[in-house]
Design a protein around this motif. Structure first.
Motif, PDB file in Angstrom:
ATOM      1  N   PRO A 286      -3.860   4.404  -9.798  1.00 62.27           N
ATOM      2  CA  PRO A 286      -2.393   4.277  -9.732  1.00 62.27           C
ATOM      3  C   PRO A 286      -1.938   3.274  -8.684  1.00 62.27           C
ATOM      4  CG  PRO A 286      -3.050   6.580  -9.800  1.00 62.27           C
ATOM      5  CD  PRO A 286      -4.299   5.796  -9.614  1.00 62.27           C
ATOM      6  N   GLU A 287      -2.658   3.205  -7.560  1.00 60.06           N
ATOM      7  CA  GLU A 287      -2.291   2.250  -6.514  1.00 60.06           C
ATOM      8  C   GLU A 287      -2.447   0.816  -6.994  1.00 60.06           C
ATOM      9  OE1 GLU A 287      -3.317   1.365  -1.772  1.00 60.06           O
ATOM     10  OE2 GLU A 287      -4.368   2.944  -2.885  1.00 60.06           O
ATOM     11  N   LEU A 288      -3.517   0.567  -7.765  1.00 56.07           N
ATOM     12  CA  LEU A 288      -3.733  -0.771  -8.315  1.00 56.07           C
ATOM     13  C   LEU A 288      -2.663  -1.112  -9.348  1.00 56.07           C
ATOM     14  CD1 LEU A 288      -5.588  -3.265  -8.419  1.00 56.07           C
ATOM     15  CD2 LEU A 288      -6.889  -2.115 -10.213  1.00 56.07           C
ATOM     16  N   ALA A 289      -2.315  -0.145 -10.194  1.00 58.38           N
ATOM     17  CA  ALA A 289      -1.272  -0.377 -11.187  1.00 58.38           C
ATOM     18  C   ALA A 289       0.069  -0.671 -10.520  1.00 58.38           C
ATOM     19  CB  ALA A 289      -1.153   0.843 -12.110  1.00 58.38           C
ATOM     20  N   ALA A 290       0.371   0.062  -9.451  1.00 59.32           N
ATOM     21  CA  ALA A 290       1.621  -0.177  -8.734  1.00 59.32           C
ATOM     22  C   ALA A 290       1.635  -1.562  -8.096  1.00 59.32           C
ATOM     23  CB  ALA A 290       1.812   0.892  -7.665  1.00 59.32           C
ATOM     24  N   MET A 291       0.481  -2.001  -7.581  1.00 59.35           N
ATOM     25  CA  MET A 291       0.416  -3.318  -6.955  1.00 59.35           C
ATOM     26  C   MET A 291       0.569  -4.425  -7.998  1.00 59.35           C
ATOM     27  SD  MET A 291       0.460  -4.518  -4.026  1.00 59.35           S
ATOM     28  CE  MET A 291       0.179  -2.906  -3.298  1.00 59.35           C
ATOM     29  N   ARG A 292       0.013  -4.220  -9.196  1.00 59.69           N
ATOM     30  CA  ARG A 292       0.199  -5.207 -10.267  1.00 59.69           C
ATOM     31  C   ARG A 292       1.673  -5.358 -10.609  1.00 59.69           C
ATOM     32  NH1 ARG A 292      -2.538  -2.974 -13.901  1.00 59.69           N
ATOM     33  NH2 ARG A 292      -4.462  -4.207 -13.861  1.00 59.69           N
ATOM     34  N   GLY A 293       2.371  -4.219 -10.707  1.00 60.42           N
ATOM     35  CA  GLY A 293       3.797  -4.279 -11.000  1.00 60.42           C
ATOM     36  C   GLY A 293       4.584  -4.959  -9.896  1.00 60.42           C
ATOM     37  N   ALA A 294       4.205  -4.704  -8.640  1.00 61.23           N
ATOM     38  CA  ALA A 294       4.914  -5.324  -7.522  1.00 61.23           C
ATOM     39  C   ALA A 294       4.715  -6.837  -7.516  1.00 61.23           C
ATOM     40  CB  ALA A 294       4.417  -4.723  -6.205  1.00 61.23           C
ATOM     41  N   ILE A 295       3.497  -7.296  -7.770  1.00 61.94           N
ATOM     42  CA  ILE A 295       3.236  -8.737  -7.771  1.00 61.94           C
ATOM     43  C   ILE A 295       3.943  -9.406  -8.945  1.00 61.94           C
ATOM     44  CG2 ILE A 295       1.425 -10.492  -7.956  1.00 61.94           C
ATOM     45  CD1 ILE A 295      -0.443  -8.597  -6.507  1.00 61.94           C
TER      46      ILE A 295
END
Length: 282
Positions: A204-213
C-alpha cells in the motif's frame, strides 16, 4: 541545502541503539557538518554500557542526566533545554533529533519556527506526529538493513577448443538429449498440474507513492508533460518527510520512479554539463 550547513546532533540514548551511530553521522554528513554531537542518558545505568564503547570512537559528548523520579523522563527535558540554548546561540543552521519518541514533536516544530532545518531519525515505530514535525525523517532500522554494495562478478574464462576425439562426443550429446526429453516432459506435466500461485498484493505504501508522484508530475510538468526528477524528489520530501528511496530498496530516485511502470524517462545535459533526468506519464 548548502554543503557546509552546521548541525547539532542530539541523541536520546534511552530510545536509540548504539549500533546506529555510524549511520546517524553518515546521514548528517550528506546534509552538512555536525558541529554539536551530544547524547543524553543516565550513564550510571548498566543499560548504557554498550553506548560507552562507541562514544570515544565517534567523538560524541555524553550528557549525564539522572532519573529523579520513577516514570518521568528527565533525559527528554535535558535534551530540549540544550536544543533551545543552541538555537539561541545562532551557531547552527539545523538540528538532527535522534529518537523514536513522540515527546520531541513540539521541539521539532519549535526549531522549524526558528528557521532551523530539522532532520529526524528513529525506527519504523516512531509516531507519525514526530515524523511530520521534521523537514525530513530517516528510518534507522531500514538504513541498517540496506545490503552493502557487492563487487561486480568477474567474467568466466571461455572454454577451450573441443578435444580431438570429437566424433565420439556427438553421439554422447545426442544420447544425453534423448534422455533429457522424457525428464523435461515429465517436469512440464508436473508444472501444468500445479495451480498457478496468486499474484502478490502490492505494498500500500508503494501504491500511495505512485499516486503521489503521478499527481506531482501532472501538476508541475511543462507543456509536453516532462518534469525534472530532482524536482520530484524535492516536492516528495516536503510532502512526506519520511520519503527515502532506500525504504523501497533503491539507491537513486530515477530507477525507483521508472520501477513504478507508469513513467518514461529522458536525459539531457544542463549548463554545467551535468546530466539531468526528466520523466513524464506514458
Amino acid at each position: 541545502m548548502p554543503a557546509d550547513c552546521r548541525f547539532a546532533v542530539l541523541i536520546d540514548a534511552d530510545n536509540v541503539s548504539d549500533k546506529y551511530i555510524k549511520i546517524i553521522l553518515d546521514e548528517v554528513s550528506t546534509q552538512g557538518v555536525a558541529n554539536y554531537k551530544r547524547i543524553y542518558g543516565n550513564w550510571t545505568s548498566p543499560a548504557m554500557a554498550s553506548w560507552k564503547n562507541v562514544l570515544l570512537d565517534y567523538s560524541v559528548t555524553p550528557i549525564q542526566q539522572y532519573s529523579y523520579t520513577t516514570g518521568k523522563n528527565a533525559t527528554d527535558s535535558a535534551m530540549i533545554i540544550d536544543a533551545m540554548d543552541i538555537l539561541y546561540s545562532g551557531k547552527v543552521e539545523g538540528f538532527c533529533l535522534v529518537s523514536s519518541d513522540s515527546d520531541f514533536t513540539r521541539l521539532a516544530s519549535r526549531l522549524r519556527e526558528g528557521g532551523m532545518t530539522v532532520i529526524g531519525m528513529g525506527e519504523k515505530k516512531t509516531p507519525k506526529p514526530f515524523i511530520a514535525a521534521c523537514n525530513m525523517f530517516r528510518y534507522l532500522d531500514v538504513l541498517a538493513a540496506q545490503p552493502e554494495p557487492q563487487p561486480e562478478p568477474q567474467p568466466e574464462p571461455e572454454a577451450g577448443p573441443a578435444p580431438a576425439a570429437g566424433e565420439k562426443a556427438a553421439p554422447e550429446k545426442g544420447r544425453e538429449k534423448e534422455k533429457a526429453k522424457p525428464a523435461k516432459a515429465k517436469t512440464a506435466r508436473k508444472k501444468a498440474a500445479q495451480p498457478e500461485p496468486a499474484a502478490p498484493q502490492e505494498d500500500p505504501e508503494l501504491a500511495a507513492m505512485r499516486g503521489a508522484i503521478k499527481a506531482i508530475v501532472a501538476e508541475q510538468s511543462d507543456e509536453d508533460g516532462w518534469l525534472a526528477v530532482s524536482m520530484i524528489g524535492n516536492l516528495l520530501v516536503k510532502r512526506y518527510p519520511d520519503f527515502d528511496v532506500r525504504n523501497f530498496g533503491f539507491s537513486k530516485l530515477t530507477p525507483f520512479v521508472l520501477s513504478l511502470g507508469v513513467f518514461e524517462v529522458r536525459t539531457e545535459r544542463g549548463k554545467d554539463n551535468a546530466r539531468q533526468a526528466y520523466v513524464r506519464l506514458k
